[in-house]
Design an enzyme around this catalytic site. Structure first.
Site, PDB file in Angstrom:
ATOM      1  N   LYS A 171       0.827  -1.222   0.000  1.00  0.00           N
ATOM      2  CA  LYS A 171       0.000   0.000   0.000  1.00  0.00           C
ATOM      3  C   LYS A 171       0.859   1.269   0.000  1.00  0.00           C
ATOM      4  O   LYS A 171       0.617   2.182  -0.781  1.00  0.00           O
ATOM      5  CB  LYS A 171      -0.901   0.061   1.256  1.00  0.00           C
TER       6      LYS A 171
ATOM      7  N   ARG B 176       0.185  -8.761  13.508  1.00  0.00           N
ATOM      8  CA  ARG B 176      -0.400  -7.732  12.632  1.00  0.00           C
ATOM      9  C   ARG B 176      -1.260  -8.369  11.544  1.00  0.00           C
ATOM     10  O   ARG B 176      -2.311  -7.845  11.181  1.00  0.00           O
ATOM     11  CB  ARG B 176       0.706  -6.859  12.019  1.00  0.00           C
TER      12      ARG B 176
ATOM     13  N   ARG C  11      11.709  -5.777   4.832  1.00  0.00           N
ATOM     14  CA  ARG C  11      11.503  -4.354   4.524  1.00  0.00           C
ATOM     15  C   ARG C  11      12.435  -3.459   5.351  1.00  0.00           C
ATOM     16  O   ARG C  11      12.640  -3.687   6.526  1.00  0.00           O
ATOM     17  CB  ARG C  11      10.038  -4.014   4.843  1.00  0.00           C
TER      18      ARG C  11
ATOM     19  N   ARG D  82      -9.281   1.224   9.763  1.00  0.00           N
ATOM     20  CA  ARG D  82      -8.766  -0.131   9.906  1.00  0.00           C
ATOM     21  C   ARG D  82      -9.764  -1.041  10.630  1.00  0.00           C
ATOM     22  O   ARG D  82      -9.466  -2.183  10.918  1.00  0.00           O
ATOM     23  CB  ARG D  82      -7.490  -0.081  10.724  1.00  0.00           C
TER      24      ARG D  82
ATOM     25  N   ARG E 155      11.849  -1.485  10.960  1.00  0.00           N
ATOM     26  CA  ARG E 155      10.795  -1.134  11.926  1.00  0.00           C
ATOM     27  C   ARG E 155      10.664  -2.219  12.982  1.00  0.00           C
ATOM     28  O   ARG E 155      10.658  -3.401  12.650  1.00  0.00           O
ATOM     29  CB  ARG E 155       9.455  -0.972  11.196  1.00  0.00           C
TER      30      ARG E 155
HETATM   31  P1  AMP Z   1       1.177   0.538   9.184  1.00  0.00           P
HETATM   32  O1  AMP Z   1       2.419   1.300   8.919  1.00  0.00           O
HETATM   33  O2  AMP Z   1       0.006   1.020   8.401  1.00  0.00           O
HETATM   34  O3  AMP Z   1       1.375  -0.946   9.067  1.00  0.00           O
HETATM   35  O4  AMP Z   1       0.784   0.814  10.722  1.00  0.00           O
HETATM   36  C1  AMP Z   1       1.692   0.503  11.772  1.00  0.00           C
HETATM   37  C2  AMP Z   1       0.932   0.366  13.068  1.00  0.00           C
HETATM   38  O5  AMP Z   1       0.272   1.599  13.389  1.00  0.00           O
HETATM   39  C3  AMP Z   1      -0.185  -0.675  13.084  1.00  0.00           C
HETATM   40  O6  AMP Z   1       0.304  -1.987  13.324  1.00  0.00           O
HETATM   41  C4  AMP Z   1      -1.057  -0.155  14.224  1.00  0.00           C
HETATM   42  O7  AMP Z   1      -0.488  -0.440  15.480  1.00  0.00           O
HETATM   43  C5  AMP Z   1      -0.974   1.356  14.012  1.00  0.00           C
HETATM   44  N1  AMP Z   1      -2.060   1.851  13.128  1.00  0.00           N
HETATM   45  C6  AMP Z   1      -1.944   2.339  11.868  1.00  0.00           C
HETATM   46  N2  AMP Z   1      -3.139   2.715  11.377  1.00  0.00           N
HETATM   47  C7  AMP Z   1      -4.034   2.456  12.354  1.00  0.00           C
HETATM   48  C8  AMP Z   1      -5.446   2.601  12.453  1.00  0.00           C
HETATM   49  N3  AMP Z   1      -6.177   3.099  11.449  1.00  0.00           N
HETATM   50  N4  AMP Z   1      -6.033   2.220  13.618  1.00  0.00           N
HETATM   51  C9  AMP Z   1      -5.329   1.747  14.649  1.00  0.00           C
HETATM   52  N5  AMP Z   1      -3.999   1.564  14.618  1.00  0.00           N
HETATM   53  C10 AMP Z   1      -3.354   1.913  13.478  1.00  0.00           C
END
Ligand code: AMP
Length: 220
Positions: free
Chosen positions: A13, A173, A127, A88, A162
């Site tokens: 994404k 996740r 990554r 989400r 990360r």
């Molecule tokens: P991402 O980089 O999109 O994979 O997000 C990393 C982390 O941020 C996720 O594993 C969640 O802990 C948190 N996160 C990101 N977007 C959301 C969301 N819309 N709602 C809740 N937690 C989020």
């Protein structure tokens, strides 16, 4: 054009949204990038979010909703935007509907980037990301290595792995995605908004099919 991207962690994404934002002159709002920046800055939201993120859990809805309420009201969003990572879960999706209605806006399309589970884990654990918030470029030790190991090609910042991209957190996740985020596909299908793109090919090929699909559906 107001787009929302859905897809499991590792589906690509972030990469696709960045390319699309550049190509179409749209604002890219990545919830993960915004949260990581808040953690880095030590803001109230960041302090609240950190523990959830480290464990691969979702951060409480109110943190995200407040963050996106502020971001979506910015005037530059009028030129169009791409939402990446928010909403989400179904409650966040309902809040987004309310926010957009208040702003007299609505989603034009929801892109569902579909990728089989087997390749997601390999993609995520390899990554490496650029922590410079003006850049946020993404590399992969095997599929997209930087020219100089561990260094961003675009801004020469040292790349990071990360903490939530480590194997033990990745499994969590992926299960959170399946339980809480996947139901959004049906939610938006019922609204007639979903376009599915095969996310397994090389990023450039995926991007080309994304552009073809957006052009053929005449999304403005
Ligand atoms: P991402 O980089 O999109 O994979 O997000 C990393 C982390 O941020 C996720 O594993 C969640 O802990 C948190 N996160 C990101 N977007 C959301 C969301 N819309 N709602 C809740 N937690 C989020």
């Amino acid at each position: 054009m107001q787009l929302l991207f859905l897809g499991a962690p590792g589906a690509g994404k972030g990469t696709q949204c960045k390319m699309l934002a550049k190509e179409k002159g749209l604002c890219h709002l990545s919830s993960g990038d915004l949260l990581r920046e808040a953690v880095k800055q030590g803001t109230e939201a960041g302090i609240k979010a950190k523990g959830y993120m480290d464990q691969g859990n979702l951060v409480p809805d109110e943190v995200l909703i407040a963050m996106f309420e502020e971001k979506l009201s910015q005037p530059e969003l009028k030129k169009g935007f791409i939402l990446d990572g928010f909403p989400r879960n179904l409650d966040q999706a309902a809040s987004l509907d309310e926010l957009l209605e208040k702003l007299n806006s609505k989603l034009t399309s929801v892109i569902n980037l579909e990728t089989g589970n087997e390749i997601l884990e390999e993609r995520i654990t390899g990554r490496r990301v650029c922590p410079n918030k003006e850049c946020n470029s993404v590399f992969h030790t095997k599929f997209a290595p930087p020219q100089k190991e561990g260094v961003c090609d675009n801004c020469q910042t040292e790349l990071v792995h990360r903490s939530d991209d480590k194997p033990e957190v990745v499994k969590k996740r992926l299960s959170v995605y399946a339980e809480q985020t996947e139901p959004l596909i049906k939610y938006y299908k019922d609204k007639g908004l979903v376009v599915t793109i095969d996310g397994e090919a090389d990023p450039k090929e995926v991007f080309q099919s994304l552009l073809n699909t957006l052009n053929s559906t005449c999304v403005k």
